[in-house]
Design an enzyme around this catalytic site. Structure first.
Site, PDB file in Angstrom:
ATOM      1  N   ASN A   9      72.395  63.105  56.690  1.00 31.69           N
ATOM      2  CA  ASN A   9      71.517  63.207  57.861  1.00 31.69           C
ATOM      3  C   ASN A   9      71.000  61.800  58.127  1.00 31.69           C
ATOM      4  O   ASN A   9      70.122  61.325  57.416  1.00 31.69           O
ATOM      5  CB  ASN A   9      70.368  64.181  57.564  1.00 31.69           C
ATOM      6  N   LYS A  11      69.236  60.816  60.445  1.00 32.70           N
ATOM      7  CA  LYS A  11      67.939  60.818  61.150  1.00 32.70           C
ATOM      8  C   LYS A  11      68.009  59.804  62.314  1.00 32.70           C
ATOM      9  O   LYS A  11      69.088  59.606  62.880  1.00 32.70           O
ATOM     10  CB  LYS A  11      66.800  60.534  60.171  1.00 32.70           C
ATOM     11  N   HIS A  93      65.197  71.484  60.682  1.00 36.35           N
ATOM     12  CA  HIS A  93      64.831  70.442  59.708  1.00 36.35           C
ATOM     13  C   HIS A  93      63.314  70.330  59.664  1.00 36.35           C
ATOM     14  O   HIS A  93      62.632  70.489  60.682  1.00 36.35           O
ATOM     15  CB  HIS A  93      65.454  69.103  60.111  1.00 36.35           C
ATOM     16  N   GLU A  95      61.341  67.936  59.652  1.00 36.10           N
ATOM     17  CA  GLU A  95      60.744  66.983  60.593  1.00 36.10           C
ATOM     18  C   GLU A  95      60.669  67.588  62.004  1.00 36.10           C
ATOM     19  O   GLU A  95      59.733  67.304  62.754  1.00 36.10           O
ATOM     20  CB  GLU A  95      61.533  65.661  60.570  1.00 36.10           C
ATOM     21  N   GLU A 165      65.263  72.224  51.384  1.00 38.04           N
ATOM     22  CA  GLU A 165      64.686  70.884  51.373  1.00 38.04           C
ATOM     23  C   GLU A 165      63.178  70.989  51.183  1.00 38.04           C
ATOM     24  O   GLU A 165      62.437  71.167  52.166  1.00 38.04           O
ATOM     25  CB  GLU A 165      64.971  70.159  52.693  1.00 38.04           C
ATOM     26  N   GLY A 171      62.268  62.016  51.511  1.00 36.04           N
ATOM     27  CA  GLY A 171      61.911  60.621  51.768  1.00 36.04           C
ATOM     28  C   GLY A 171      60.810  60.091  50.866  1.00 36.04           C
ATOM     29  O   GLY A 171      60.244  59.037  51.129  1.00 36.04           O
ATOM     30  N   SER A 211      65.523  63.417  48.551  1.00 35.85           N
ATOM     31  CA  SER A 211      65.671  62.293  47.625  1.00 35.85           C
ATOM     32  C   SER A 211      66.869  62.438  46.688  1.00 35.85           C
ATOM     33  O   SER A 211      66.795  62.076  45.506  1.00 35.85           O
ATOM     34  CB  SER A 211      64.378  62.077  46.831  1.00 35.85           C
TER      35      SER A 211
END
Ligand code: 13P
Length: 253
Positions: A9, A11, A93, A95, A165, A171, A211
């Site tokens: 991904n 991003k 996702h 985010e 996730e 991150g 991560s």
């Protein structure tokens, strides 16, 4: 046996020049034994499709509209992604959920729109740190799954891909332990089995994301219900991404 999948991904990263360097290295790696993909920003789908056509790496997008066409300024529809050769698209996702306010019903509608367009949605689920610490992980992940099962049907979910996730691992450099990942993956498979039956649930690819690095991919992928990974930061470094892909391929062989 389930075939592992590693999806990068990207991003909101990249440029024509940096993408090209990354693709040159990753696309030529001669990978096999698992499935591989990169989910890239919309403007780069054409470039990525050209670079990866004929390689073992598929490509896709990071979100899509729940509508197929119409007056939805700024949105991108599933059929448009198919036009650009996409195989996968992320749905829900964290985010998108936390920054753009996507809630379960909209995520479910996007999941349905993806399948309607012939794409394979990668449904992202996961709990925040506060939810984990209050013992709500299974309740949160369960309701995220149920929203899609209710909208699309259990069989449709079993034919797609789920990515676990944990928000606290994205991150942050903090990875779930293999045991923590396995426990939630097992819960996800059991939830899908309850709705769709054991046979369908046992074919569902459940990816871990948060991560994942070249140094921890193999131990995560060694878990029984961890069928590969959804990779953020490390997917932007060709050698790291290829190493993670190799770890998945080793499980698949
Ligand atoms: P990182 O691998 O950078 O933690 O990101 C994970 C992720 O959000 C993939 O979708």
């Amino acid at each position: 046996m389930r075939q592992p999948l590693v999806a990068g991904n990207w991003k909101m990263h990249g440029s024509l020049a940096t993408n090209q360097r990354l693709l040159d290295k990753a696309g030529l790696a001669g990978l096999s034994g698992a499935r591989f993909a990169v989910c890239v920003p919309f403007p780069y789908l054409f470039q990525v499709g050209q670079a990866l056509a004929g390689t073992a790496i598929a490509w896709g997008a990071q979100t899509l509209s729940e509508h197929d066409s119409g007056a939805y300024t700024g949105e991108v529809a599933g059929p448009m992604l198919r036009d650009f050769g996409c195989r996968y698209v992320l749905a829900g996702h964290s985010e998108r959920r936390s920054i753009y306010g996507e809630r379960d019903p909209q995520v479910a509608a996007k999941f349905v729109a993806a399948q309607r367009a012939g794409l394979t949605p990668i449904l992202c689920v996961g709990e925040t740190l506060a939810e984990r610490e209050s013992g709500a992980t299974e309740a949160v992940v369960g309701s995220q799954l149920d929203a899609v099962i209710d909208a699309a049907g259990a069989k449709a979910l079993a034919e797609a891909v789920v990515a676990y996730e944990p928000v606290w691992a994205i991150g942050t450099g903090k990875t779930a332990t293999p045991g923590q990942a396995q426990a939630v993956h097992e819960f996800i498979r059991a939830r899908v089995a309850k709705a769709a039956g054991d046979a369908l649930a046992s074919g569902l690819a459940i990816l871990y994301g948060g991560s994942v690095k070249a140094s921890n991919a193999a131990e995560l992928f060694a878990q029984r219900d961890v069928d590969g990974g959804l990779i953020g930061g490390a997917s932007l470094v060709a050698d790291d991404f290829v190493a993670i892909c190799r770890a998945a391929a080793a499980k698949g062989h």
